[in-house]
Design a protein around this motif. Structure first.
Motif, PDB file in Angstrom:
ATOM      1  N   SER A  25       1.065  -1.260  -0.042  1.00 45.75           N
ATOM      2  CA  SER A  25      -0.037  -0.180   0.070  1.00 45.75           C
ATOM      3  C   SER A  25       0.962   1.304  -0.090  1.00 45.75           C
ATOM      4  CB  SER A  25      -0.772  -0.168   1.187  1.00 45.75           C
ATOM      5  OG  SER A  25      -0.017   0.138   2.352  1.00 45.75           O
ATOM      6  N   TRP A  57       2.267  -1.200   6.382  1.00 46.45           N
ATOM      7  CA  TRP A  57       2.921  -0.962   7.602  1.00 46.45           C
ATOM      8  C   TRP A  57       3.510  -1.951   8.252  1.00 46.45           C
ATOM      9  CZ3 TRP A  57       0.616   3.146  11.621  1.00 46.45           C
ATOM     10  CH2 TRP A  57       0.240   4.460  10.947  1.00 46.45           C
ATOM     11  N   ASP A  75      -6.368  -7.153  11.324  1.00 45.46           N
ATOM     12  CA  ASP A  75      -7.362  -6.655  10.672  1.00 45.46           C
ATOM     13  C   ASP A  75      -8.452  -7.509  10.512  1.00 45.46           C
ATOM     14  OD1 ASP A  75      -6.855  -4.144   8.481  1.00 45.46           O
ATOM     15  OD2 ASP A  75      -8.606  -5.243   7.964  1.00 45.46           O
ATOM     16  N   MET A  92     -11.070  -5.877  15.901  1.00 45.06           N
ATOM     17  CA  MET A  92     -10.634  -5.394  17.210  1.00 45.06           C
ATOM     18  C   MET A  92     -11.519  -5.051  18.410  1.00 45.06           C
ATOM     19  SD  MET A  92      -7.424  -5.746  17.752  1.00 45.06           S
ATOM     20  CE  MET A  92      -7.251  -4.842  19.315  1.00 45.06           C
ATOM     21  N   ASP A 116      -3.561   2.159  12.320  1.00 47.08           N
ATOM     22  CA  ASP A 116      -3.842   2.985  11.003  1.00 47.08           C
ATOM     23  C   ASP A 116      -5.565   2.516  10.963  1.00 47.08           C
ATOM     24  OD1 ASP A 116      -3.527   4.599   9.076  1.00 47.08           O
ATOM     25  OD2 ASP A 116      -2.821   2.976   7.546  1.00 47.08           O
TER      26      ASP A 116
HETATM   27  C1  LIG Z   1      -6.232   2.452   6.107  1.00 51.39           C
HETATM   28  S1  LIG Z   1      -6.435   0.729   6.210  1.00 51.39           S
HETATM   29  C2  LIG Z   1      -4.793   0.223   7.005  1.00 51.39           C
HETATM   30  C3  LIG Z   1      -3.396   0.182   5.759  1.00 51.39           C
HETATM   31  C4  LIG Z   1      -2.399  -0.456   6.308  1.00 51.39           C
HETATM   32  N1  LIG Z   1      -1.791   0.514   7.397  1.00 51.39           N
HETATM   33  C5  LIG Z   1      -1.310  -0.530   5.506  1.00 51.39           C
HETATM   34  O1  LIG Z   1      -0.177  -0.046   5.566  1.00 51.39           O
HETATM   35  O2  LIG Z   1      -1.523  -1.445   4.510  1.00 51.39           O
HETATM   36  C6  LIG Z   1      -7.303   0.718   7.680  1.00 51.39           C
HETATM   37  C7  LIG Z   1      -7.667  -0.929   7.942  1.00 51.39           C
HETATM   38  O3  LIG Z   1      -8.377  -0.938   9.336  1.00 51.39           O
HETATM   39  C8  LIG Z   1      -9.126  -1.986   9.508  1.00 51.39           C
HETATM   40  N2  LIG Z   1      -9.938  -1.778  10.502  1.00 51.39           N
HETATM   41  C9  LIG Z   1     -11.072  -0.903  10.775  1.00 51.39           C
HETATM   42  N3  LIG Z   1     -11.712  -1.209  11.776  1.00 51.39           N
HETATM   43  C10 LIG Z   1     -11.248  -2.447  12.369  1.00 51.39           C
HETATM   44  C11 LIG Z   1     -11.503  -3.269  13.555  1.00 51.39           C
HETATM   45  N4  LIG Z   1     -12.404  -2.883  14.198  1.00 51.39           N
HETATM   46  N5  LIG Z   1     -10.743  -4.165  13.895  1.00 51.39           N
HETATM   47  C12 LIG Z   1      -9.785  -4.646  12.825  1.00 51.39           C
HETATM   48  N6  LIG Z   1      -9.473  -3.861  11.749  1.00 51.39           N
HETATM   49  C13 LIG Z   1     -10.237  -2.773  11.522  1.00 51.39           C
HETATM   50  C14 LIG Z   1      -9.656  -1.986   8.063  1.00 51.39           C
HETATM   51  O4  LIG Z   1     -10.093  -3.387   7.656  1.00 51.39           O
HETATM   52  C15 LIG Z   1      -8.660  -1.454   7.187  1.00 51.39           C
HETATM   53  O5  LIG Z   1      -8.085  -2.545   6.477  1.00 51.39           O
END
Ligand SMILES: C[S@@+](CC[C@H](N)C(=O)[O-])C[C@H]1O[C@@H](n2cnc3c(N)ncnc32)[C@H](O)[C@@H]1O
Length: 224
Positions: A25, A57, A75, A92, A116
């Motif tokens: 990403s 990340w 995730d 989470m 993130d």
């Molecule tokens: C912006 S993306 C992260 C990108 C990542 N940092 C990368 O470098 O590839 C945000 C992520 O947060 C995850 N997310 C949102 N709410 C969540 C939760 N309650 N539990 C786990 N993951 C969650 C989404 O599924 C999504 O994949």
């Protein structure tokens, strides 16, 4: 996804660079820029990466911590295996996911907690800000009991009315708290990262009415 978004995405330098350099990403460059400025992750560290899909990340963190370190990525979405990263799939907000992450640490504490996590974007600025704050708060409630004293935290948040109160709560637990908008963040995005350095080991903040009806009581109390 509109045609305009697709075209902008293609034109975007970080997207092209990620493809060329083998990152999953463009977000990978945000963490690199955070780490270049604040030096949060070091060789041999244990790192929690909440909301890690598709894995940019986690790739960056695994490269820094090297073989003797550990990265645990979580995730909702499936993430393809990443060398040096232990992956957990789950929500989470669910205790079962939290228990799986704790089990991956095997009783050890992390040196760094990253989040993130991003809510599904509704397009309603206030609602998206509120949901993002809920995830940010969850990051502290879950992550701080697993963070070693002196450890660091990087948490994504969308700008909005609760930001100052959120930062003020973090300040009660860390020696230094900074806001940072990496160059790799898209210009139109309201996202920023709260970078908190030097955890005092006292557990999550006392939130009081944060995100409740009186949540903006502390507004303007600090110029962080
Ligand atoms: C912006 S993306 C992260 C990108 C990542 N940092 C990368 O470098 O590839 C945000 C992520 O947060 C995850 N997310 C949102 N709410 C969540 C939760 N309650 N539990 C786990 N993951 C969650 C989404 O599924 C999504 O994949």
């Amino acid at each position: 996804m509109g045609e305009r978004w697709v075209n902008e995405h293609r034109r975007d330098g970080y997207t092209r660079r990620a493809k060329k350099e083998g990152y999953r990403s463009r977000a990978a460059y945000k963490l690199m820029q955070v780490n270049k400025k604040f030096r949060v992750i070091h060789r041999n560290d244990i790192v929690l990466d909440l909301g890690c899909a598709p894995g940019g990340w986690s790739q960056v963190a695994a490269n820094i911590v090297e073989a003797k370190g550990l990265v645990v990525g979580v995730d909702l979405d499936q993430v393809d295996p990443i060398p040096g990263v232990t992956l957990v799939r789950g929500d989470m907000t669910h205790e079962i996911t939290q228990a799986s992450v704790r089990a991956c640490l095997g009783g050890r504490l992390a040196h760094v907690v990253l989040s993130d996590m991003s809510p599904s974007i509704s397009g309603n600025y206030g609602l998206d800000h509120f949901r993002s704050m809920q995830l940010s708060k969850l990051t502290l409630d879950f992550g701080l009991p697993l963070l070693s004293e002196g450890g660091h935290l990087v948490v994504k948040a969308f700008e909005g009315g609760e930001m100052t109160a959120f930062a003020n709560h973090i300040k009660t637990r860390f020696a230094r708290v900074k806001r940072f908008r990496p160059d790799a963040t898209r210009k139109a995005s309201s996202e920023l990262y709260v970078v908190a350095l030097g955890y005092d080991g006292r557990g999550p903040p006392e939130w009081g009415d944060f995100l409740g009806e009186d949540a903006d009581d502390e507004e303007g109390s600090d110029d962080w």
